[in-house]
Design an enzyme around this catalytic site. Structure first.
Site, PDB file in Angstrom:
ATOM      1  N   GLY A   8      38.542  48.017  38.049  1.00  0.00           N
ATOM      2  CA  GLY A   8      38.507  47.383  36.581  1.00  0.00           C
ATOM      3  C   GLY A   8      37.312  47.736  36.256  1.00  0.00           C
ATOM      4  O   GLY A   8      36.571  46.707  35.418  1.00  0.00           O
ATOM      5  N   GLY A  14      35.137  42.972  34.417  1.00  0.00           N
ATOM      6  CA  GLY A  14      34.275  44.126  35.302  1.00  0.00           C
ATOM      7  C   GLY A  14      32.415  44.973  35.544  1.00  0.00           C
ATOM      8  O   GLY A  14      32.066  45.179  35.602  1.00  0.00           O
ATOM      9  N   TYR A 135      54.667  40.914  32.136  1.00  0.00           N
ATOM     10  CA  TYR A 135      53.060  40.526  32.485  1.00  0.00           C
ATOM     11  C   TYR A 135      53.113  39.239  33.663  1.00  0.00           C
ATOM     12  O   TYR A 135      52.487  39.645  34.373  1.00  0.00           O
ATOM     13  CB  TYR A 135      52.235  41.113  30.728  1.00  0.00           C
ATOM     14  CG  TYR A 135      50.707  40.294  31.751  1.00  0.00           C
ATOM     15  CD1 TYR A 135      49.994  41.775  32.340  1.00  0.00           C
ATOM     16  CD2 TYR A 135      50.447  38.989  31.540  1.00  0.00           C
ATOM     17  CE1 TYR A 135      48.919  41.275  32.397  1.00  0.00           C
ATOM     18  CE2 TYR A 135      48.610  38.800  31.931  1.00  0.00           C
ATOM     19  CZ  TYR A 135      48.638  40.042  32.105  1.00  0.00           C
ATOM     20  OH  TYR A 135      46.885  39.687  32.931  1.00  0.00           O
ATOM     21  N   LYS A 139      51.940  39.172  37.474  1.00  0.00           N
ATOM     22  CA  LYS A 139      50.987  38.153  37.668  1.00  0.00           C
ATOM     23  C   LYS A 139      50.806  37.360  39.453  1.00  0.00           C
ATOM     24  O   LYS A 139      50.343  36.652  39.897  1.00  0.00           O
ATOM     25  CB  LYS A 139      50.326  38.028  37.053  1.00  0.00           C
ATOM     26  CG  LYS A 139      49.339  38.814  35.868  1.00  0.00           C
ATOM     27  CD  LYS A 139      48.008  39.338  36.402  1.00  0.00           C
ATOM     28  CE  LYS A 139      47.433  41.037  35.158  1.00  0.00           C
ATOM     29  NZ  LYS A 139      45.729  40.736  36.187  1.00  0.00           N
ATOM     30  N   THR A 163      41.205  31.253  31.194  1.00  0.00           N
ATOM     31  CA  THR A 163      41.790  31.509  29.988  1.00  0.00           C
ATOM     32  C   THR A 163      41.574  32.916  28.584  1.00  0.00           C
ATOM     33  O   THR A 163      40.977  33.775  29.769  1.00  0.00           O
ATOM     34  CB  THR A 163      41.219  30.762  28.927  1.00  0.00           C
ATOM     35  OG1 THR A 163      39.782  30.678  29.052  1.00  0.00           O
ATOM     36  CG2 THR A 163      41.574  28.517  30.295  1.00  0.00           C
ATOM     37  N   ASN A 164      41.912  33.514  27.788  1.00  0.00           N
ATOM     38  CA  ASN A 164      41.532  33.610  26.060  1.00  0.00           C
ATOM     39  C   ASN A 164      40.252  34.699  26.851  1.00  0.00           C
ATOM     40  O   ASN A 164      39.220  33.586  26.045  1.00  0.00           O
ATOM     41  CB  ASN A 164      42.242  33.665  25.218  1.00  0.00           C
ATOM     42  CG  ASN A 164      43.125  33.613  25.282  1.00  0.00           C
ATOM     43  OD1 ASN A 164      43.937  33.098  26.109  1.00  0.00           O
ATOM     44  ND2 ASN A 164      44.034  33.897  24.121  1.00  0.00           N
ATOM     45  N   ASP A 267      53.258  34.608  16.347  1.00  0.00           N
ATOM     46  CA  ASP A 267      52.210  33.492  16.667  1.00  0.00           C
ATOM     47  C   ASP A 267      52.226  33.191  18.233  1.00  0.00           C
ATOM     48  O   ASP A 267      50.673  33.082  19.035  1.00  0.00           O
ATOM     49  CB  ASP A 267      52.943  31.923  16.406  1.00  0.00           C
ATOM     50  CG  ASP A 267      52.325  31.178  14.514  1.00  0.00           C
ATOM     51  OD1 ASP A 267      51.604  31.803  14.852  1.00  0.00           O
ATOM     52  OD2 ASP A 267      52.610  30.322  14.171  1.00  0.00           O
TER      53      ASP A 267
HETATM   54  P1  GDP Z   1      47.920  35.067  23.717  1.00  0.00           P
HETATM   55  O1  GDP Z   1      47.012  34.309  24.034  1.00  0.00           O
HETATM   56  O2  GDP Z   1      48.755  36.097  24.469  1.00  0.00           O
HETATM   57  O3  GDP Z   1      49.135  35.055  22.981  1.00  0.00           O
HETATM   58  O4  GDP Z   1      47.251  36.536  23.168  1.00  0.00           O
HETATM   59  P2  GDP Z   1      46.342  37.213  21.812  1.00  0.00           P
HETATM   60  O5  GDP Z   1      45.102  37.751  22.159  1.00  0.00           O
HETATM   61  O6  GDP Z   1      47.170  37.953  21.691  1.00  0.00           O
HETATM   62  O7  GDP Z   1      46.095  35.604  20.758  1.00  0.00           O
HETATM   63  C1  GDP Z   1      46.994  35.710  20.493  1.00  0.00           C
HETATM   64  C2  GDP Z   1      46.757  34.602  19.073  1.00  0.00           C
HETATM   65  O8  GDP Z   1      45.862  35.242  17.633  1.00  0.00           O
HETATM   66  C3  GDP Z   1      48.547  34.616  18.517  1.00  0.00           C
HETATM   67  O9  GDP Z   1      48.540  32.974  17.960  1.00  0.00           O
HETATM   68  C4  GDP Z   1      48.541  35.341  17.406  1.00  0.00           C
HETATM   69  O10 GDP Z   1      49.474  35.171  16.312  1.00  0.00           O
HETATM   70  C5  GDP Z   1      47.418  35.807  16.661  1.00  0.00           C
HETATM   71  N1  GDP Z   1      46.321  36.346  15.663  1.00  0.00           N
HETATM   72  C6  GDP Z   1      46.196  36.607  14.408  1.00  0.00           C
HETATM   73  N2  GDP Z   1      45.390  37.706  14.155  1.00  0.00           N
HETATM   74  C7  GDP Z   1      46.284  38.528  15.451  1.00  0.00           C
HETATM   75  C8  GDP Z   1      46.018  39.990  15.423  1.00  0.00           C
HETATM   76  O11 GDP Z   1      45.326  40.774  14.743  1.00  0.00           O
HETATM   77  N3  GDP Z   1      45.985  40.381  17.258  1.00  0.00           N
HETATM   78  C9  GDP Z   1      46.812  39.915  18.037  1.00  0.00           C
HETATM   79  N4  GDP Z   1      46.937  40.313  19.221  1.00  0.00           N
HETATM   80  N5  GDP Z   1      46.360  38.003  17.770  1.00  0.00           N
HETATM   81  C10 GDP Z   1      46.325  37.421  16.348  1.00  0.00           C
END
Ligand code: GDP
Length: 311
Positions: A8, A14, A135, A139, A163-164, A267
């Site tokens: 990756g 990566g 997913y 994992k 985390t994210n 959400d």
């Molecule tokens: P998660 O942590 O796996 O849910 O990953 P995400 O990166 O998709 O984060 C999602 C959070 O950001 C959720 O609460 C979404 O509703 C909010 N969000 C707001 N705008 C966006 C957007 O344009 N794209 C994504 N992916 N999430 C969004």
């Protein structure tokens, strides 16, 4: 010590390793295919051919990833691609004598209904959130495979749970990407076209973000210093609301238009706070990149590279 191989290597994490390494990108071969994964790992670990440059350590980042949109729409692909890639890479590493392997999991692996904060021991205590269960289960199986290999073969393989993650080189796809790259892309288009910026959901969910460069630094530390079977959470353990993330991106990108919250969009999980005390116990002095600084660098990277970005 032998060389490091990163799968990756074109991806979000990566691409942030700066040391001399073997970079395996999707162009090198399709890791979902066992024969391909095997021939790549066999080639680079071959001591007769590679001599002192033979690979003996792997950081396994390759994965099919996406945000809440992608995870809901492509469950079959997210399951198949990830379970095949992980199973093949870990098994080929074993077959070819790789001494240390660090695999990337994600906080999606945690149960939906679990007592917060999330700790390393809570991974398997209940089903994951339905939005990303395919997913998450794929994992989780990497964690099971690594534990099984440790027990049966005595291999020093382990995994990390970031985390994210956000940073340069991300997938900036508006529909399927993660929230930060999607928002940067949408904010850019709204600014250039004088349109509204639309945010998914209520803006209330909380997330913990970590900069890709910090993740790469921590993964290298794990590779050489962390020998436990249990995964280790890579996190600042600082929550921020999506609304506050939006405000920082809007300010950094100098967007002056309207911001709209679209409640017809998901959400996802409300929050998933993690406990980073294990990491901090090992590395009490680690300094995370401040969120505003990471966002500024990511936005600068995006503006410099647009439209030649992954999307
Ligand atoms: P998660 O942590 O796996 O849910 O990953 P995400 O990166 O998709 O984060 C999602 C959070 O950001 C959720 O609460 C979404 O509703 C909010 N969000 C707001 N705008 C966006 C957007 O344009 N794209 C994504 N992916 N999430 C969004």
């Amino acid at each position: 010590m032998g060389r490091l191989l990163v799968t990756g290597a074109n991806g979000l994490v990566g691409s942030q390793f700066k040391e001399d390494l073997i970079a395996i990108t999707s162009k090198v071969g399709d890791l979902r295919d066992k024969k391909t994964a095997d021939s790549i790992i066999a080639f680079y670990t071959d001591k007769d051919r590679q001599k002192e440059y033979a690979v003996d350590r792997i950081i396994h980042c390759a994965a099919k990833v996406g945000g809440v949109g992608g995870n809901m729409k492509y469950k079959g692909e997210f399951f198949y691609d990830n379970i095949m890639i992980n199973t093949n890479v870990i098994e080929s590493a074993r077959q070819h004598g790789v001494k240390k392997l660090v695999a990337f999991l994600s906080t999606c692996v945690f149960p939906d209904n679990v007592e917060y904060p999330l700790t390393e021991s809570k991974i398997h205590l209940g089903p994951p959130h339905p939005s990303n269960d395919a997913y998450a289960y794929a994992k989780r199986m990497a964690e099971i495979q690594i534990r099984a290999y440790r027990e049966q073969y005595g291999l020093n393989y382990t995994s990390v749970i970031p985390t994210n993650i956000y940073g340069p080189n991300d997938n900036f796809n508006i529909e399927n990407g993660h929230v930060i790259p999607s928002l940067i892309h949408k904010c850019y288009l709204a600014r250039e076209n004088n349109t509204d910026l639309t945010i998914w959901g209520s803006g209330k969910p909380l997330r913990e973000f970590i900069y890709s460069k910090d993740v790469a630094d921590l993964a290298l530390w794990v590779l050489d210093n962390y020998d436990e079977s249990e995964p280790i959470i890579l996190s600042t353990s600082e929550e921020i609301s999506i609304k506050d993330v939006v405000d920082i991106i809007v300010k950094t990108m100098n967007f002056k238009g309207n911001v709209i919250f679209d409640n017809t969009k998901p959400d996802g999980q409300f929050r998933k706070p993690s406990d980073n005390s294990k990491l901090m116990g090992y590395l009490p002095d680690f300094k995370f990149t401040p969120f505003e600084v990471g966002i500024k660098e990511t936005v600068e990277w995006f503006e410099k590279n647009y439209p030649n970005i992954k999307q």
